[in-house]
Design a protein around this motif. Structure first.
Motif, PDB file in Angstrom:
ATOM      1  N   LYS A 289      44.453  47.135  37.193  1.00  0.00           N
ATOM      2  CA  LYS A 289      44.084  48.486  37.792  1.00  0.00           C
ATOM      3  C   LYS A 289      42.858  48.211  38.679  1.00  0.00           C
ATOM      4  O   LYS A 289      42.168  49.293  38.772  1.00  0.00           O
ATOM      5  N   GLY A 290      42.861  47.127  39.413  1.00  0.00           N
ATOM      6  CA  GLY A 290      41.594  46.887  40.409  1.00  0.00           C
ATOM      7  C   GLY A 290      40.408  46.654  39.599  1.00  0.00           C
ATOM      8  O   GLY A 290      39.570  46.390  40.426  1.00  0.00           O
ATOM      9  N   GLN A 291      40.472  46.179  38.372  1.00  0.00           N
ATOM     10  CA  GLN A 291      39.051  45.820  37.715  1.00  0.00           C
ATOM     11  C   GLN A 291      39.044  44.393  38.293  1.00  0.00           C
ATOM     12  O   GLN A 291      39.788  43.771  38.553  1.00  0.00           O
ATOM     13  N   ASN A 292      37.632  43.886  37.977  1.00  0.00           N
ATOM     14  CA  ASN A 292      37.111  42.589  38.498  1.00  0.00           C
ATOM     15  C   ASN A 292      37.788  41.615  37.414  1.00  0.00           C
ATOM     16  O   ASN A 292      37.850  42.104  36.162  1.00  0.00           O
ATOM     17  N   LEU A 293      38.204  40.638  37.560  1.00  0.00           N
ATOM     18  CA  LEU A 293      38.614  39.348  36.752  1.00  0.00           C
ATOM     19  C   LEU A 293      37.630  38.670  36.071  1.00  0.00           C
ATOM     20  O   LEU A 293      36.396  38.657  36.410  1.00  0.00           O
ATOM     21  N   ILE A 294      37.908  38.281  34.938  1.00  0.00           N
ATOM     22  CA  ILE A 294      37.075  37.684  34.227  1.00  0.00           C
ATOM     23  C   ILE A 294      37.217  36.189  33.809  1.00  0.00           C
ATOM     24  O   ILE A 294      38.696  35.832  33.486  1.00  0.00           O
ATOM     25  N   GLU A 295      36.594  35.426  33.838  1.00  0.00           N
ATOM     26  CA  GLU A 295      36.848  33.716  33.568  1.00  0.00           C
ATOM     27  C   GLU A 295      36.273  33.607  32.064  1.00  0.00           C
ATOM     28  O   GLU A 295      34.956  33.892  31.597  1.00  0.00           O
ATOM     29  N   VAL A 368      31.619  33.901  28.919  1.00  0.00           N
ATOM     30  CA  VAL A 368      32.652  34.944  29.534  1.00  0.00           C
ATOM     31  C   VAL A 368      32.023  35.349  30.675  1.00  0.00           C
ATOM     32  O   VAL A 368      30.945  35.953  30.728  1.00  0.00           O
ATOM     33  N   SER A 369      32.294  34.810  31.875  1.00  0.00           N
ATOM     34  CA  SER A 369      31.607  35.149  33.179  1.00  0.00           C
ATOM     35  C   SER A 369      32.239  36.443  33.730  1.00  0.00           C
ATOM     36  O   SER A 369      33.616  36.406  33.689  1.00  0.00           O
ATOM     37  N   GLY A 370      31.524  37.258  34.160  1.00  0.00           N
ATOM     38  CA  GLY A 370      32.042  38.490  35.021  1.00  0.00           C
ATOM     39  C   GLY A 370      31.598  39.766  34.185  1.00  0.00           C
ATOM     40  O   GLY A 370      31.819  40.731  34.885  1.00  0.00           O
ATOM     41  N   LEU A 371      31.476  39.716  32.917  1.00  0.00           N
ATOM     42  CA  LEU A 371      31.128  40.889  32.159  1.00  0.00           C
ATOM     43  C   LEU A 371      30.059  41.612  32.492  1.00  0.00           C
ATOM     44  O   LEU A 371      30.028  43.003  32.885  1.00  0.00           O
ATOM     45  N   ASP A 372      28.752  41.002  33.025  1.00  0.00           N
ATOM     46  CA  ASP A 372      27.683  41.636  33.419  1.00  0.00           C
ATOM     47  C   ASP A 372      27.356  41.347  35.065  1.00  0.00           C
ATOM     48  O   ASP A 372      26.056  41.418  35.435  1.00  0.00           O
ATOM     49  N   LEU A 373      28.304  41.021  35.711  1.00  0.00           N
ATOM     50  CA  LEU A 373      28.095  40.794  37.309  1.00  0.00           C
ATOM     51  C   LEU A 373      27.320  42.225  37.974  1.00  0.00           C
ATOM     52  O   LEU A 373      26.553  41.849  38.699  1.00  0.00           O
ATOM     53  N   SER A 374      27.679  43.116  37.457  1.00  0.00           N
ATOM     54  CA  SER A 374      27.317  44.313  38.274  1.00  0.00           C
ATOM     55  C   SER A 374      26.189  45.183  36.948  1.00  0.00           C
ATOM     56  O   SER A 374      25.841  46.151  37.910  1.00  0.00           O
ATOM     57  N   VAL A 375      26.069  44.759  36.202  1.00  0.00           N
ATOM     58  CA  VAL A 375      24.963  45.221  35.297  1.00  0.00           C
ATOM     59  C   VAL A 375      23.496  44.705  35.119  1.00  0.00           C
ATOM     60  O   VAL A 375      23.447  44.007  34.243  1.00  0.00           O
ATOM     61  N   ARG A 376      22.798  44.534  36.313  1.00  0.00           N
ATOM     62  CA  ARG A 376      21.578  44.105  36.556  1.00  0.00           C
ATOM     63  C   ARG A 376      20.426  45.213  36.425  1.00  0.00           C
ATOM     64  O   ARG A 376      20.783  46.223  36.549  1.00  0.00           O
ATOM     65  N   LEU A 377      19.505  44.793  35.521  1.00  0.00           N
ATOM     66  CA  LEU A 377      18.410  45.963  35.307  1.00  0.00           C
ATOM     67  C   LEU A 377      17.595  46.215  36.746  1.00  0.00           C
ATOM     68  O   LEU A 377      17.855  45.246  37.571  1.00  0.00           O
ATOM     69  N   ASP A 378      17.227  47.209  36.883  1.00  0.00           N
ATOM     70  CA  ASP A 378      16.668  47.665  38.184  1.00  0.00           C
ATOM     71  C   ASP A 378      15.184  46.947  37.998  1.00  0.00           C
ATOM     72  O   ASP A 378      14.684  46.519  37.092  1.00  0.00           O
ATOM     73  N   SER A 379      14.344  46.909  39.083  1.00  0.00           N
ATOM     74  CA  SER A 379      12.945  46.297  39.289  1.00  0.00           C
ATOM     75  C   SER A 379      11.998  46.432  38.111  1.00  0.00           C
ATOM     76  O   SER A 379      11.391  45.607  37.425  1.00  0.00           O
ATOM     77  N   LYS A 380      12.016  47.663  38.089  1.00  0.00           N
ATOM     78  CA  LYS A 380      10.870  48.311  36.774  1.00  0.00           C
ATOM     79  C   LYS A 380      11.403  47.891  35.618  1.00  0.00           C
ATOM     80  O   LYS A 380      10.366  47.124  34.842  1.00  0.00           O
ATOM     81  N   ARG A 381      12.415  47.916  35.080  1.00  0.00           N
ATOM     82  CA  ARG A 381      12.754  47.458  33.815  1.00  0.00           C
ATOM     83  C   ARG A 381      12.817  45.989  33.557  1.00  0.00           C
ATOM     84  O   ARG A 381      12.495  45.246  32.506  1.00  0.00           O
ATOM     85  N   SER A 382      13.120  45.073  34.809  1.00  0.00           N
ATOM     86  CA  SER A 382      13.245  43.792  34.864  1.00  0.00           C
ATOM     87  C   SER A 382      11.869  43.252  34.555  1.00  0.00           C
ATOM     88  O   SER A 382      11.442  42.175  33.719  1.00  0.00           O
ATOM     89  N   ARG A 383      10.896  43.993  35.206  1.00  0.00           N
ATOM     90  CA  ARG A 383       9.285  43.313  35.051  1.00  0.00           C
ATOM     91  C   ARG A 383       8.951  43.713  33.648  1.00  0.00           C
ATOM     92  O   ARG A 383       8.179  42.974  33.239  1.00  0.00           O
ATOM     93  N   TRP A 384       9.387  44.854  32.946  1.00  0.00           N
ATOM     94  CA  TRP A 384       8.965  44.895  31.601  1.00  0.00           C
ATOM     95  C   TRP A 384       9.613  44.077  30.642  1.00  0.00           C
ATOM     96  O   TRP A 384       9.075  43.579  29.708  1.00  0.00           O
TER      97      TRP A 384
END
Length: 574
Positions: A289-295, A368-384
């Protein structure tokens, strides 16, 4: 005496079963520990106490904490070094950066995050970098107490034996020498690994894809050549199946018929090429359905090993459709749904809505690569997340706050700011590791209390025929190393520790050097792709052969072992 023989038999069966891969290590260790309880060899309270060991609790908390660390931009910044400069400089920067990251976060996550980046770089062949990437992650685990789960497992045994726990940086000086010289050797061996970019199309396009010619398709009545099925970039028509008969190689002038099954060898990006053919129903199309593929890399302990996609009912089990399968550099043949899956196979999956939340993922797949490709924390939470982790470790080092309390508070803060959810923590809970360590602690206590560990130690000392304590230390190290290559690192540490401890007591010397022999020996998995998870991950990704591991792994293992054998007795005298 009978109890000693019963325990010996249980452990012998355990080792043989681990080597044979009969069950998962967790199932085998738990069965062995349960058997000792049912036979009355250990009390229930004593057995259960092994599962609440402080070292084991610390290990679980560290693993759960890395769930948030993996979402920060740290791993992304590391990927920027790939492809910049010469092969030697790239390998040096990649190796040292990977080792440093692996010293305080999950090395499997580090390697998993960088595999895709390394494979996409245009300057250097992926096969030149992927195996060194895995080795660098293993080397980095020797830098700190939390560098690898094996270190924390050994520390659990140390605390259980009533000894002083291992310090956070206690063996860092040895680890620093190992990392520096080890990465240096990998740079020197840069040209030993193959450059398989020049191989033929069939060898360099390892994914097996499958498609069926639909009824009323415009492809029907035209030849393979006329349909331009032999002129596809990065996609090679390997086989055609018609009415159960396989045709290989496929003649260019063969006219296609309805229900013909076409099988291709292709790269990941070649899946999109199948979309351009109207009336070609490729395997797994219904779920796309147009979703990202996963390896996903199949684990050696997965229940899928030895079965096929059809038999295992993969789609119902995981809510995901497998589009393609690859097995290292080996070309696969036969129906996609009928191929018997093996450890290390890489599955290309179109995920359904519930795929990423499936509790079975951690048990069946190494990565499982690809699950969190678009789920990165913003800079503020990354620093925390990063700052909180560093502060927790620092507070533990100066004695301001016990590590367990610090990690509990850290995890609560991660949940509070939304860096990680309770569902994610539940999914990441290392239940198999807990079972292995808890069961192994119970078995280790029995080995010591029944005198079995002492008998094994006496046998080793007699075999050495008076060569002295140094020879015994070397023997313990190589025993652990051998077990690591045969039955994985965590199981090796669990079985080697009580023997190492008993040998040290027999000699009446400090136990520290023998403990460190187990620590470093359990991390020395360089020769086999099956001894360590990251080796298995790059095995398929880099199209490696077993001989590639021997070519680079043997020199690295010799260097690593030489450093350990020289420096441990020097810095930790007997």
């Amino acid at each position: 005496m009978s109890e000693l023989w019963v325990l010996s038999s249980i452990l012998l069966v355990l080792v043989v079963a681990l080597m044979a891969g009969a069950w998962t290590p967790a199932a085998l260790f738990f069965t062995a520990a349960l058997t000792t309880y049912l036979l009355g060899m250990v009390e229930l309270e004593t057995a259960l106490a092994s599962f609440t060991n402080a070292g084991l609790v610390t290990l679980v908390l560290i693993i759960l904490s890395t769930a948030a660390l993996e979402k920060t931009s740290l791993l992304g910044k590391l990927s920027q070094v790939v492809g910049q400069g010469s092969l030697a400089s790239t390998m040096a920067k990649l190796g040292l950066s990977t080792a440093l990251l692996s010293s305080f976060t999950n090395n499997t996550a580090v390697v998993s995050s960088l595999i895709g980046v390394v494979r996409r770089n245009q300057s250097h062949a992926p096969a030149k970098l992927l195996l060194p990437l895995s080795y660098a992650a293993i080397l980095g685990g020797t830098l700190t107490l939390i560098g690898t789960s094996t270190n924390l497992i050994v520390n659990s045994f140390v605390e259980n034996a009533g000894l002083e726990p291992l310090g956070f940086f206690e063996f860092s000086m040895i680890g620093a020498v190992i990392v520096t010289l080890g990465v240096g050797l990998l740079v020197l061996l840069a040209n030993v690994l193959p450059d398989r970019r020049e191989e033929s199309a069939e060898e360099s396009l390892p994914y097996l894809l499958e498609a069926r010619v639909a009824k009323l398709s415009q492809l029907i009545g035209k030849s393979v050549l006329d349909n331009r099925l032999r002129a596809l970039k990065k996609l090679y028509l390997v086989e055609l199946e018609r009415s159960g008969i396989r045709i290989c190689p496929v003649p260019p002038h063969l006219v296609l018929q309805s229900e013909d099954i076409l099988r291709f060898g292709g790269a990941v990006e070649s899946v999109e090429l199948l979309h351009q053919f109207d009336g070609l129903e490729w395997f797994g199309k219904q779920q796309a359905k147009g979703q990202n593929l996963i390896e996903a890399v199949l684990s050696p302990t997965s229940k899928l090993v030895g079965t096929s996609l059809k038999v295992s009912k993969f789609r119902e089990r995981f809510d995901g459709a497998v589009l393609a399968i690859r097995r290292g550099h080996h070309p696969l043949k036969g129906g996609l749904g009928d191929i018997e899956l093996q450890a290390g196979d890489v599955l290309l999956i179109t995920p359904g809505d519930s795929f990423s939340h499936n509790a079975k993922l951690a048990a069946d797949f190494v990565a499982v690569s690809g699950l969190d490709l678009s789920v990165r924390l913003d800079s503020k939470r990354s620093r925390w997340v990063l700052g909180g982790f560093v502060l927790t470790i620092f507070a533990s080092l100066i004695g301001a706050l016990p590590l367990i309390k610090g990690l509990i508070l850290l995890l609560i803060s991660y949940v509070a700011i939304g860096a990680v959810s309770l569902t994610e923590l539940k999914r990441r809970f290392p239940i198999e590791l807990v079972v292995i360590v808890g069961s192994a602690l119970s078995l280790a206590n029995l080995m010591l209390s029944t005198g079995l560990a002492n008998d094994i130690a006496s046998f080793i000392l007699t075999s050495l025929n008076g060569f002295g304590v140094f020879a015994a230390f070397v023997c313990v190290y190589f025993l652990t190393l051998l077990l690591t290559e045969l039955i994985t690192n965590n199981a090796a540490a669990a079985l080697a520790f009580p023997v190492a401890y008993a040998i040290a007591l027999n000699y009446g010397v400090d136990t520290r050097p023998f403990i460190l022999a187990v620590v470093f020996g359990a991390s020395a998995s360089f020769i086999s792709p099956y001894g360590y998870q990251t080796n298995l991950m790059v095995y398929s990704a880099g199209n490696y052969r077993f001989t590639d591991f021997l070519r680079v792994g043997i020199p690295l293992s010799v260097l690593y072992s030489s450093i350990v054998i020289i420096l441990v007795p020097l810095l930790f005298p007997f």
